[in-house]
Design a protein around this motif. Sequence first.
Motif, short mmCIF file in Angstrom:
data_model
loop_
_atom_site.label_atom_id
_atom_site.label_comp_id
_atom_site.label_asym_id
_atom_site.label_seq_id
_atom_site.Cartn_x
_atom_site.Cartn_y
_atom_site.Cartn_z
N TRP A 22 7.56 28.64 37.55
CA TRP A 22 8.56 29.54 37.31
C TRP A 22 9.26 28.93 36.08
CZ3 TRP A 22 10.50 33.89 38.98
CH2 TRP A 22 12.01 34.08 38.74
N PRO A 24 12.57 28.30 34.17
CA PRO A 24 13.82 28.78 34.26
C PRO A 24 14.61 29.74 33.69
CG PRO A 24 13.28 26.26 33.88
CD PRO A 24 12.21 27.35 33.64
N ALA A 51 11.09 23.20 43.52
CA ALA A 51 11.56 22.36 42.25
C ALA A 51 11.19 23.10 40.93
CB ALA A 51 11.32 21.06 42.17
N GLY A 52 10.03 24.04 40.91
CA GLY A 52 9.45 24.50 39.87
C GLY A 52 9.33 23.47 38.85
N ILE A 55 13.83 21.21 36.57
CA ILE A 55 14.99 21.30 35.99
C ILE A 55 16.17 20.58 36.72
CG2 ILE A 55 15.39 23.80 36.71
CD1 ILE A 55 16.84 24.26 34.44
N HIS A 56 16.09 20.92 38.12
CA HIS A 56 17.30 20.38 39.02
C HIS A 56 16.90 18.92 39.19
CE1 HIS A 56 17.74 24.79 39.39
NE2 HIS A 56 18.85 24.26 38.46
N LEU A 77 1.77 24.16 41.87
CA LEU A 77 3.07 24.45 41.37
C LEU A 77 3.87 22.73 41.56
CD1 LEU A 77 3.98 27.75 43.18
CD2 LEU A 77 3.01 27.36 40.82
N ALA A 99 5.66 22.35 50.86
CA ALA A 99 6.15 22.63 52.37
C ALA A 99 6.62 23.96 52.04
CB ALA A 99 7.32 21.87 52.61
N TRP A 101 9.32 26.53 52.44
CA TRP A 101 10.75 26.08 52.56
C TRP A 101 11.34 25.07 53.21
CZ3 TRP A 101 13.12 27.66 48.65
CH2 TRP A 101 14.58 27.93 48.72
N ASN A 114 17.49 26.73 44.08
CA ASN A 114 17.97 27.99 43.36
C ASN A 114 16.66 28.78 44.03
OD1 ASN A 114 17.92 30.17 41.79
ND2 ASN A 114 16.91 29.04 39.98
N PRO A 115 17.21 29.47 45.33
CA PRO A 115 16.26 30.25 46.15
C PRO A 115 15.59 31.29 45.33
CG PRO A 115 18.37 30.30 46.99
CD PRO A 115 18.54 29.85 45.83
N PRO A 116 14.05 31.60 45.79
CA PRO A 116 13.61 32.81 44.96
C PRO A 116 14.34 33.75 45.42
CG PRO A 116 11.97 31.55 46.34
CD PRO A 116 13.22 31.04 46.55
N PHE A 129 15.05 34.04 51.54
CA PHE A 129 15.19 32.67 51.42
C PHE A 129 16.58 32.29 51.78
CE2 PHE A 129 10.90 33.52 49.59
CZ PHE A 129 10.36 32.47 49.94
C1 LIG Z 1 14.10 30.88 41.39
S1 LIG Z 1 12.57 29.61 41.33
C2 LIG Z 1 13.46 28.06 40.84
C3 LIG Z 1 12.56 27.06 40.44
C4 LIG Z 1 13.54 26.02 39.70
N1 LIG Z 1 14.14 25.27 40.63
C5 LIG Z 1 14.59 26.27 38.85
O1 LIG Z 1 15.63 26.98 39.06
O2 LIG Z 1 13.81 26.87 37.68
C6 LIG Z 1 12.37 29.40 43.10
C7 LIG Z 1 11.09 28.32 43.32
O3 LIG Z 1 10.72 28.50 44.59
C8 LIG Z 1 9.48 28.27 44.90
N2 LIG Z 1 9.07 28.70 46.09
C9 LIG Z 1 8.75 30.26 46.39
N3 LIG Z 1 8.21 30.32 47.72
C10 LIG Z 1 8.27 29.07 48.23
C11 LIG Z 1 8.46 28.41 49.70
N4 LIG Z 1 8.12 29.46 50.54
N5 LIG Z 1 8.85 27.23 49.85
C12 LIG Z 1 9.21 26.50 48.89
N6 LIG Z 1 9.20 26.82 47.54
C13 LIG Z 1 9.05 28.25 47.16
C14 LIG Z 1 8.75 28.96 43.55
O4 LIG Z 1 7.52 28.55 43.31
C15 LIG Z 1 9.88 28.63 42.32
O5 LIG Z 1 9.41 27.23 41.84
#
Ligand SMILES: C[S@@+](CC[C@H](N)C(=O)[O-])C[C@H]1O[C@@H](n2cnc3c(N)ncnc32)[C@H](O)[C@@H]1O
Length: 220
Positions: A22, A24, A51-52, A55-56, A77, A99, A101, A114-116, A129
């Motif tokens: 992802w 940012p 965490a992607g 950044i946080h 990832l 994990a 979520w 930062n939720p999807p 999420f």
């Molecule tokens: C909106 S991005 C935020 C990424 C990073 N924290 C940022 O702000 O740039 C949401 C992140 O949640 C991850 N993600 C997606 N589904 C997920 C799940 N079921 N459990 C944990 N993380 C998940 C994605 O891979 C992505 O990195």
Amino acid sequence: MSYVTKYRELDVHFETHNPDDWQPTAHGEFLATYLAEQSFCANKHVLELGAGTGIHTLFLCRQQPTSLTVTEYRQDLLETTKRNVHELHSYCSLHFVVADWLQLEGTFDVVVTNPPFSRCPVPGDRRHFIDRLINNSKQRLKAGGHLVFVQSSMANIGLTKSMLEDNGFTVEIPQSITGPFRQDYYDNPSFMEEVRNYPDGYSLENGQEFETLYIVHARL
Ligand SMILES: C[S@@+](CC[C@H](N)C(=O)[O-])C[C@H]1O[C@@H](n2cnc3c(N)ncnc32)[C@H](O)[C@@H]1O
């Protein structure tokens, strides 16, 4: 009105290494700016979901938590997060966990994410999420714990507040910022279809859609 945040002045750089990493966006940058100004993670056990690029992770680590557990839902990832933040090991005790979520062990003083949102896997349910975060984070949080996340006006901030209160949280919205829709919203026909059905989620100025981003900081 602008999405340009102080994050850009912090002189930090986050790399992607995998096509699914992802990149940012304004949402993540806004939360990063908030975290950079705070100290609520000091001497706490902290959980960061999704965490992607990390950044946080950087700004959480700078607050000097006792431990920081960082998740992604796929190992590849999580490897990107690890590569980007490996130098932080000397500043705080980092743990990396794959994990889905909140499906992991342990209890924490702080949960940050930062939720999807735009890439939410459930068609038509941008809150998938966020709702799971609000309903299930109690299982991962200690009494008095902090739940901190960023969300868009396109995901119903009023519902977020009322659901948090129903789950026993005290809610603050310490910061908000309004800015133009991201390009990926326009590239996603189903998102733009939803936009039309959710007029309270955005404003229109000179033919341009604007959303508001909110920092949600709740205490259990
Ligand atoms: C909106 S991005 C935020 C990424 C990073 N924290 C940022 O702000 O740039 C949401 C992140 O949640 C991850 N993600 C997606 N589904 C997920 C799940 N079921 N459990 C944990 N993380 C998940 C994605 O891979 C992505 O990195």
